[in-house]
Motif scaffolding. Structure first.
Motif, PDB file in Angstrom:
ATOM      1  N   THR A1205      -9.901  32.689 -22.833  1.00 38.02           N
ATOM      2  CA  THR A1205     -10.061  34.109 -22.513  1.00 38.02           C
ATOM      3  C   THR A1205     -10.687  34.802 -23.712  1.00 38.02           C
ATOM      4  O   THR A1205     -10.289  34.584 -24.852  1.00 38.02           O
ATOM      5  CB  THR A1205      -8.700  34.746 -22.180  1.00 38.02           C
ATOM      6  OG1 THR A1205      -8.092  34.015 -21.117  1.00 38.02           O
ATOM      7  CG2 THR A1205      -8.864  36.211 -21.792  1.00 38.02           C
ATOM      8  N   ASN A1207     -11.502  38.062 -25.959  1.00 35.76           N
ATOM      9  CA  ASN A1207     -10.972  39.381 -26.317  1.00 35.76           C
ATOM     10  C   ASN A1207     -11.927  39.983 -27.346  1.00 35.76           C
ATOM     11  O   ASN A1207     -12.016  39.506 -28.481  1.00 35.76           O
ATOM     12  CB  ASN A1207      -9.575  39.257 -26.925  1.00 35.76           C
ATOM     13  CG  ASN A1207      -8.592  38.635 -25.953  1.00 35.76           C
ATOM     14  OD1 ASN A1207      -7.972  39.310 -25.162  1.00 35.76           O
ATOM     15  ND2 ASN A1207      -8.479  37.299 -25.996  1.00 35.76           N
ATOM     16  N   LYS A1227     -12.338  52.035 -10.035  1.00 40.16           N
ATOM     17  CA  LYS A1227     -11.092  51.672  -9.341  1.00 40.16           C
ATOM     18  C   LYS A1227     -11.016  52.400  -8.001  1.00 40.16           C
ATOM     19  O   LYS A1227     -10.695  51.810  -6.958  1.00 40.16           O
ATOM     20  CB  LYS A1227      -9.889  52.031 -10.226  1.00 40.16           C
ATOM     21  CG  LYS A1227      -8.510  51.824  -9.589  1.00 40.16           C
ATOM     22  CD  LYS A1227      -7.422  52.110 -10.604  1.00 40.16           C
ATOM     23  CE  LYS A1227      -6.049  52.140  -9.952  1.00 40.16           C
ATOM     24  NZ  LYS A1227      -5.748  53.404  -9.287  1.00 40.16           N
ATOM     25  N   GLU A1270      -8.211  44.229  -9.648  1.00 39.28           N
ATOM     26  CA  GLU A1270      -7.209  43.766 -10.626  1.00 39.28           C
ATOM     27  C   GLU A1270      -7.768  43.825 -12.041  1.00 39.28           C
ATOM     28  O   GLU A1270      -7.098  44.241 -12.982  1.00 39.28           O
ATOM     29  CB  GLU A1270      -6.765  42.330 -10.277  1.00 39.28           C
ATOM     30  CG  GLU A1270      -5.881  42.214  -9.039  1.00 39.28           C
ATOM     31  CD  GLU A1270      -4.685  43.152  -9.086  1.00 39.28           C
ATOM     32  OE1 GLU A1270      -3.960  43.141 -10.116  1.00 39.28           O
ATOM     33  OE2 GLU A1270      -4.485  43.910  -8.118  1.00 39.28           O
ATOM     34  N   LYS A1271      -9.035  43.403 -12.181  1.00 34.18           N
ATOM     35  CA  LYS A1271      -9.672  43.441 -13.511  1.00 34.18           C
ATOM     36  C   LYS A1271      -9.774  44.878 -14.023  1.00 34.18           C
ATOM     37  O   LYS A1271      -9.534  45.157 -15.197  1.00 34.18           O
ATOM     38  CB  LYS A1271     -11.087  42.835 -13.440  1.00 34.18           C
ATOM     39  CG  LYS A1271     -11.119  41.323 -13.447  1.00 34.18           C
ATOM     40  CD  LYS A1271     -12.568  40.866 -13.511  1.00 34.18           C
ATOM     41  CE  LYS A1271     -12.666  39.350 -13.589  1.00 34.18           C
ATOM     42  NZ  LYS A1271     -14.055  38.898 -13.609  1.00 34.18           N
ATOM     43  N   LYS A1273      -7.896  47.477 -13.178  1.00 32.42           N
ATOM     44  CA  LYS A1273      -6.548  47.966 -13.531  1.00 32.42           C
ATOM     45  C   LYS A1273      -6.127  47.421 -14.894  1.00 32.42           C
ATOM     46  O   LYS A1273      -5.586  48.141 -15.737  1.00 32.42           O
ATOM     47  CB  LYS A1273      -5.529  47.524 -12.460  1.00 32.42           C
ATOM     48  CG  LYS A1273      -5.635  48.311 -11.159  1.00 32.42           C
ATOM     49  CD  LYS A1273      -4.620  47.767 -10.151  1.00 32.42           C
ATOM     50  CE  LYS A1273      -4.659  48.533  -8.835  1.00 32.42           C
ATOM     51  NZ  LYS A1273      -3.746  47.952  -7.825  1.00 32.42           N
ATOM     52  N   GLU A1274      -6.391  46.141 -15.091  1.00 29.81           N
ATOM     53  CA  GLU A1274      -6.025  45.481 -16.355  1.00 29.81           C
ATOM     54  C   GLU A1274      -6.755  46.139 -17.533  1.00 29.81           C
ATOM     55  O   GLU A1274      -6.160  46.417 -18.588  1.00 29.81           O
ATOM     56  CB  GLU A1274      -6.416  43.998 -16.246  1.00 29.81           C
ATOM     57  CG  GLU A1274      -5.816  43.123 -17.327  1.00 29.81           C
ATOM     58  CD  GLU A1274      -6.227  41.654 -17.133  1.00 29.81           C
ATOM     59  OE1 GLU A1274      -6.629  41.048 -18.124  1.00 29.81           O
ATOM     60  OE2 GLU A1274      -6.156  41.150 -15.977  1.00 29.81           O
ATOM     61  N   GLU A1277      -5.295  49.607 -18.303  1.00 31.72           N
ATOM     62  CA  GLU A1277      -4.040  49.463 -19.084  1.00 31.72           C
ATOM     63  C   GLU A1277      -4.364  49.116 -20.532  1.00 31.72           C
ATOM     64  O   GLU A1277      -3.772  49.645 -21.470  1.00 31.72           O
ATOM     65  CB  GLU A1277      -3.158  48.358 -18.460  1.00 31.72           C
ATOM     66  CG  GLU A1277      -2.528  48.743 -17.115  1.00 31.72           C
ATOM     67  CD  GLU A1277      -1.721  50.027 -17.226  1.00 31.72           C
ATOM     68  OE1 GLU A1277      -0.893  50.141 -18.160  1.00 31.72           O
ATOM     69  OE2 GLU A1277      -1.942  50.933 -16.380  1.00 31.72           O
ATOM     70  N   ASN A1278      -5.309  48.264 -20.699  1.00 35.67           N
ATOM     71  CA  ASN A1278      -5.732  47.822 -22.040  1.00 35.67           C
ATOM     72  C   ASN A1278      -6.217  49.005 -22.878  1.00 35.67           C
ATOM     73  O   ASN A1278      -5.864  49.166 -24.044  1.00 35.67           O
ATOM     74  CB  ASN A1278      -6.861  46.791 -21.859  1.00 35.67           C
ATOM     75  CG  ASN A1278      -6.863  45.768 -22.968  1.00 35.67           C
ATOM     76  OD1 ASN A1278      -5.894  45.641 -23.700  1.00 35.67           O
ATOM     77  ND2 ASN A1278      -7.958  45.056 -23.081  1.00 35.67           N
TER      78      ASN A1278
END
Length: 1283
Positions: A1205, A1207, A1227, A1270-1271, A1273-1274, A1277-1278
């Motif tokens: 992954t 980052n 979104k 989902e991506k 939303k993630e 949040e990040n």
């Protein structure tokens, strides 16, 4: 029958989409209705498709659903699941990306919404942005999906139709080169033209005056009410659409309005931002036009080109292709003797011999020749580079009819004389004079293509050596009885006064009554009709009705045939019918060939003028009455028809039958008319005494050779055709009534002795063949047992069919029947490569005559390439304006230049105009200079086995850009190597290679293997793809970029110096081997660049790349699947990082990258390739983390693979609040999209009414949207953690 309800408005692009899709399913095209669907259908919008005649039948509503169904019926929705998904993707692009912005720009012009200039301008900017995305996608493609028009093209073309008509001005179209080319191609397809008519492109963006519908050809039956509606806008049309709308429809419209408002708000915000703080941006440099650089250093022909001067800045075909060919030729590189003492000297690498399919001496190069020569030269160069004794033998065919016609026209034009005015001998001298002046033009053109032929062995089929072989072949086969004399039906051209072969007969298909021009007739002649008339039964009031498409031939009728089991005619056994124009009584014969279900079941029989009737005549011993002379005038017929021209007699006979009351009816009749390809005359079956070759045994031998595997035909789908021809072969007529050609060495015998009866022309006993007249005289005297002085001989005036000399070409070129060194070394040959259209006319005859005269097959393999068509899949035709001279592609030509070529053709003025329009559509700015190498590469890249080649000139231009990329890569690499670089004597690993070195050498080895296998299997696209991918995507895009740090740090310490040296050796190996791999396909640019490289062993290295060994897997054996897999993961990580950087607009800022790995093995891999990842992804630092190690806050996250992954540290680099706002919007859009698809799938009748394919696509769309949500939303949040 299905009904398609559409709007009559000419600009309702959704209805137009459905109509175009309907045109692609001709067998099940629905009925078009330009009115609202019935209220009972619950379908308020148009287009709507009613599948059936009852209201309860299936109903599809909406442009996409209707078009998908119709396109699927016409097999235009993708050939497999992958293509169908791609089509659906483009449908989505048209709906969601293109349509909103296009409507926002065009609707104000059409008066369908208020004009807000600022909003319209911002919408226009957005439209151009989206169209540029489309332009980029179309750069390497002719069509959006696959190699032909699909629903993707229809949908996207209709989405951009209104902008092209009303908004995209010429400067806009110039920017959108690929979109404009593609759009023009689409709207000129017959199906589009039928619906849209001729589309005029926008010249200036101005408000549009409403106009009546002129385009919808399918809606032509609309009544007056519809005509009034045609002046209304689509919006008004929708407003007037009957009863109130359902709740679902209103909801859908509200969502659309909301979407448009949101789009407009977004544009307004952008405008405000521009006003607030405009930041000055540097103007982008204009894209350079293709430069023309010429080679100006004086170099005498045959001398080596200057390779000391620096390379020009960019690739230019004119510079690169100058001076090399004369040097190659003078050095003897193309001769099999090169590099060896004698051709007889055994060569462990083997022998490769191939003869060229000899082009006509009258011919000039066309794309079919270019394809043939590109393939053959690639194969020849590959075999030569492999070290085999290689010969590609050139030659030219005397082209009997074609050449005689050309010279006859020249004589008449310049001197007002016919060949008969000159006499045979003088005329033949004129032909030789023309051949010596003009006949080698095609050889010069072949040299321009880089063809590596051994010109010292060039042969002409009328040369003394080949003429002697032709004479010998005829005499041997005649003495053996294989060639014999017979009177049979031949294809006769009255204009040429000669029999012609089947390949010279064009079959013109007619659907019904058609008037055709015929040479020698002022008025056009009627064809495509069936005339019925009656014959009276002798001694009875009864009559038999027969029908014919050639009524004039009834003058030569000698019987009427019926089926033996036809109950209607059993009582007529033994009866005769009376001919109405003479006292001829004609028997009624009973024959199985008659189809008793066709017409009346009775057929007129003309044995002397019809191939089927000929067979009936032979079976029933009927009279054969020839009613036509060689000029097409009637003979052996009663007055008033005697001496009439055949098609004037057609009218006269019809009128005479009407006068006698025996005419019954005339009706349209689909038929095929045989037309002479040379003279355009209508071909007549005519009884003539001719020479024939008995092909029965030879055909069986040829078929057995393939069945037993001694001869291989590639691709094998041609085997069915081969066996069909060989197993059902007919005897071959080899006589031609011409003067130019090989005169038949046969003599008719007259014996001056009363004891010997005079012979007839058709009696083979009275014909003898001989190498000289004296030899023939001795043979005749022996046959008739008289002294030679009693024999008088008359040589046959006719010449042999051109295919006869072509049939012995593989061995006549080597001096057969004499036992020469060339014949013993090079016959049999290795391969024959040619087009599949002459499989029977040439290939089969070479096989048969080779086996008959030498006892050997002339070659072991036959490779048949496809037919070249234009970008739209149409056959090359002068009247379409799509015939391309390869030299025009090589050197470039303006549109005016293309038009000028049409003036020199034989087209009539109407056809010239049509051809000009075709040229203007396909080449609006002419054809750019592409160069020989790019043309060859394109032809090879297209040549997949078993399909026609749709050649798009724009794709050839793409390969010119590839040459430029190659040029720049070698220039950069040579600069990197430095002036003092010395390559190692052998390409080998030293053990100190970096991971990048190991990987690129692995990919190089894979390319070597793929090219070798491709050449062995004649898989040319596999070769071009392997080379293209290696140079462009592996060497240039990855390796050269990844090793830049190695060279920049080369002087830091001894270890860095050593690493740089190893890297230079690797780079040199890639360049040198890469050029050698490409050399057979692109001989000029590879020679130019290869000559600039230092040599491994200067003292004994070959002087040219064309005689340098081709790379093979036993030397380049470094392919490692493990290294490839590792690099695949590395490149996935790099692409993910690049994607994240693009998402957050980090164009110049380097960010730290934390790679969270699933296990220690992946951590170790990341550490091993750390420098490569950092360099290729433009990262500040790359830090591998284990699964348990925490990731610092403030990173954007993306999953590269199941093992890693990414980052990307964004904290302090971007505006977090702005990114959150963007993601919240995304979104919201995704949630609406999911809701929309979920609602659709939840409907009660969804499973029954929606096609399975659409259901699958909906499910995939839902899955993709859920993943993206989902991506999002993630990521939100990040970001919130950073705030």
């Amino acid at each position: 029958m299905a009904s398609l309800f559409v709007s009559p408005h000419p600009d309702d692009f959704r209805s137009l989409l459905a109509l175009i899709a309907a045109e692609f399913c001709p067998t099940s095209r629905p009925r078009t209705v330009t009115e609202d669907p019935p209220a009972s259908l619950n379908a308020r919008s148009r287009p709507t498709l009613l599948l059936g005649t009852r209201d309860g039948d299936s109903v599809l509503s909406g442009a996409n659903a209707v078009a998908w169904y119709l396109a699927s019926q016409g097999k235009r929705a993708g050939v497999d699941a992958k293509q169908q998904s791609q089509v659906w993707q483009w449908l989505s692009f048209a709906d969601n990306e293109l349509t909103p912005v296009c409507c926002a720009v065009v609707f104000p012009l059409m008066g369908m919404m208020g004009v807000d200039k600022k909003l319209q301008q911002s919408s226009r900017v957005e439209m151009m942005r989206v169209l540029k995305v489309l332009d980029q996608a179309l750069e390497p493609r002719t069509f959006l999906v696959g190699e032909s028009v699909t629903l993707a093209d229809m949908a996207v073309a209709m989405a951009v139709l209104l902008p092209f008509k009303y908004a995209l001005e010429p400067p806009d179209r110039k920017v959108l080169t690929n979109v404009t080319r593609w759009f023009t191609t689409c709207i000129n397809q017959p199906q589009f033209l039928k619906v849209l008519g001729k589309t005029t492109l926008c010249e200036k963006m101005v408000p549009v005056t409403p106009r009546a519908n002129a385009a919808n050809a399918n809606a032509a039956n609309a009544n007056a009410a519809n005509a009034n509606a045609a002046n209304a806008s689509p919006a008004a049309d929708a407003a007037a659409n009957g009863p109130p709308k359902t709740e679902a429809q209103l909801k859908k419209e509200a969502k659309k309005r909301e979407k448009m408002e949101k789009f407009q708000q977004k544009k307004e915000m952008e405008e405000m931002k521009k006003k607030q703080g405009p930041t000055e941006k540097k103007a982008k440099p204009e894209k350079k036009e293709l430069g023309v650089i010429t080679y100006s250093i004086p170099t005498p022909p045959g001398d080596k080109k200057d390779v000391i001067s620096p390379l020009p800045d960019s690739y230019s075909p004119q510079y690169v292709e100058a001076a090399w060919y004369p040097w190659w030729e003078k050095q003897g590189f193309f001769k099999p003797e090169y590099g060896r003492k004698s051709i007889s000297e055994p060569n462990p690498r083997g022998i490769f011999m191939m003869c060229i399919p000899p082009p006509n001496v009258t011919g000039s190069l066309h794309l079919g020749h270019a394809l043939t020569n590109a393939i053959q030269d690639c194969l020849t160069r590959w075999h030569r580079m492999r070290g085999e004794t290689t010969l590609w033998n050139p030659g030219c065919d005397h082209a009997g009819i074609a050449t005689q016609v050309v010279v006859e026209k020249k004589l008449m034009r310049e001197r007002g004389m016919s060949r008969h005015d000159l006499g045979r001998e003088n005329f033949i001298q004129e032909v030789w004079k023309w051949k010596n002046e003009k006949g080698d033009r095609i050889y010069h053109q072949l040299k321009k293509l880089g063809s590596s032929l051994d010109w010292d062995r060039a042969c002409f089929t009328m040369d003394p050596k080949l003429s002697y072989a032709v004479q010998e072949a005829f005499i041997r086969m005649h003495d053996e009885g294989v060639i014999y004399r017979s009177k049979r039906l031949v294809n006769w051209s009255c204009t040429l006064n000669s029999a012609i072969s089947d390949i010279e007969v064009d079959k013109k298909e007619l659907t019904g009554r058609t008037l055709l021009p015929v040479p020698g007739y002022k008025e056009k002649v009627e064809f495509g009709v069936l005339v019925s008339f009656a014959y009276k039964i002798d001694g009875s009031d009864e009559e038999v009705i027969v029908a014919t498409t050639r009524i004039e031939t009834m003058l030569g009728d000698t019987a009427v045939a019926v089926h033996p089991e036809d109950p209607r005619y059993q009582h007529l056994k033994g009866k005769t019918v009376l001919h109405p124009f003479c006292d001829r009584k004609m028997p009624i014969v009973f024959d199985d060939f008659v189809d008793m279900n066709f017409g009346t079941g009775a057929v007129k029989i003309t044995p002397a003028h019809d191939h089927n009737d000929y067979e009936v005549g032979v079976r029933h011993n009927l009279a054969f009455i020839n009613i036509l002379d060689e000029n097409g005038l009637l003979i052996n017929v009663p007055p008033p028809f005697l001496g009439m021209k055949r098609f004037e007699a057609r009218k006269a006979v019809l009128q005479a039958l009407k006068d006698r009351g025996q005419f019954k009816e005339i009706k349209d009749n689909p038929m095929v008319v045989p037309v002479c390809s040379r003279s355009k005359d209508i071909v007549e079956p005519l009884l003539k005494p001719q020479w024939y070759v008995n092909c029965t045994d030879m055909g069986k031998e040829a078929a057995d050779a393939v069945r037993e595997g001694r001869l291989k035909i590639i691709p094998d789908h041609h085997l069915k055709t081969w066996f069909n021809w060989m197993d059902n072969i007919r005897d071959w007529c080899i006589s031609r009534q011409l003067w130019w050609g090989h005169r038949i060495p046969a003599y008719f015998i007259t014996v001056n002795d009363p004891s010997v009866q005079p012979g007839e022309d058709v009696d083979g006993h009275y014909w003898v063949s001989g190498r000289t007249e004296e030899e023939a005289r001795q043979k005749a005297a022996k046959r008739f047992n008289v002294s030679a002085d009693k024999i008088s001989l008359r040589q046959d005036e006719d010449v042999l069919d051109t295919w006869f000399s072509s049939g012995i070409f593989p061995f006549s070129i080597f001096g057969w029947p004499n036992e020469t060194q060339d014949l013993s070394v090079f016959y049999p040959g290795t391969l024959l490569e040619t087009g599949h259209d002459i499989l029977f006319f040439w290939v089969a005859r070479m096989v048969m005559m080779g086996l008959k005269l030498t006892g050997k097959l002339p070659f072991r393999e036959v490779y048949l390439h496809a037919v070249v068509r234009d970008a739209h899949g149409r056959k090359m035709s002068k009247s379409l304006g799509n015939v391309i001279d390869p030299l025009d592609v090589i050197t470039g030509i303006s549109l005016e230049g293309l038009h000028a070529q049409l003036k020199d053709s034989n087209l009539d003025p109407l056809e010239v105009e049509k051809a000009k329009q075709g040229q203007k559509s396909d080449y609006p700015t002419g054809i750019p200079e592409c160069g020989t190498d790019a043309l060859r590469f394109a032809l090879c890249a297209y040549t997949s086995q078993g399909r026609d080649i749709n050649l798009d000139v724009n794709r050839i231009l793409g390969y010119r850009h590839f040459c430029n990329k190659l040029w720049n890569a070698v220039k950069f690499a040579m600069k990197t190597l430095g002036d003092n670089f010395v390559p190692s004597e052998k390409a080998q690993l030293c053990g100190e290679e970096s991971v990048s070195d190991r990987w690129i050498l692995s990919r190089l080895s894979a390319a070597v293997a793929l090219c070798g296998a491709g050449f062995q299997a004649y898989d040319f696209p596999a070769i071009t793809t392997a080379i293209y991918n290696f140079w462009l995507y592996e060497l240039c895009d990855v390796y050269l970029e990844s090793v830049k740090p190695v060279f920049s740090k080369a002087e830091e310490d001894s270890a860095s110096q050593r690493q740089a040296l190893v890297c230079r050796q690797t780079l040199y190996t890639c360049l040198e081997v890469g050029l050698r791999l490409l050399a057979p396909i692109m001989p000029f640019v590879t020679e130019e660049l290869f000559q600039r490289l230092p040599r491994r062993r200067p003292q004994d290295n070959p002087p040219s790349i064309s005689v340098t060994p081709y790379p093979e897997t036993d030397e380049f054996c470094w392919h490692s699947e493990e290294v490839d897999h590792q690099m695949e993961l590395v490149m996935t990580v790099v692409k993910t990082i690049r994607s994240l950087r693009a998402d957050y607009n980090l164009t110049k800022t380097r960010a730290d990258c934390y790679l969270q790995c699933i296990d220690s093995e992946t951590v170790a891999l990341v550490q091993k390739y750390n420098l490569q990842i950092q360099t290729l992804s433009y990262s500040q630092a790359v830090i591998p983390l284990t699964a348990s190690q925490p990731v610092p806050e403030g990173c954007a996250v993306a999953i590269a693979s199941d093992r890693c992954t990414v980052n990307l540290m964004l904290k302090g680099l971007i505006d977090v609040e702005k990114e959150v706002t963007k993601l919240m919007t995304k979104k919201g859009d995704l949630e609406k999209q999911i809701e929309k698809v979920t609602e659709k799938m939840a409907k009660n009748d969804y499973k029954e009414k929606v096609p399975v394919k659409v259901q699958e696509l909906d499910a995939e769309k839902l899955r993709q949207s859920q993943i993206e949500l989902e991506k999002a939303k993630e990521a939100i949040e990040n970001f919130k953690k950073m705030m």
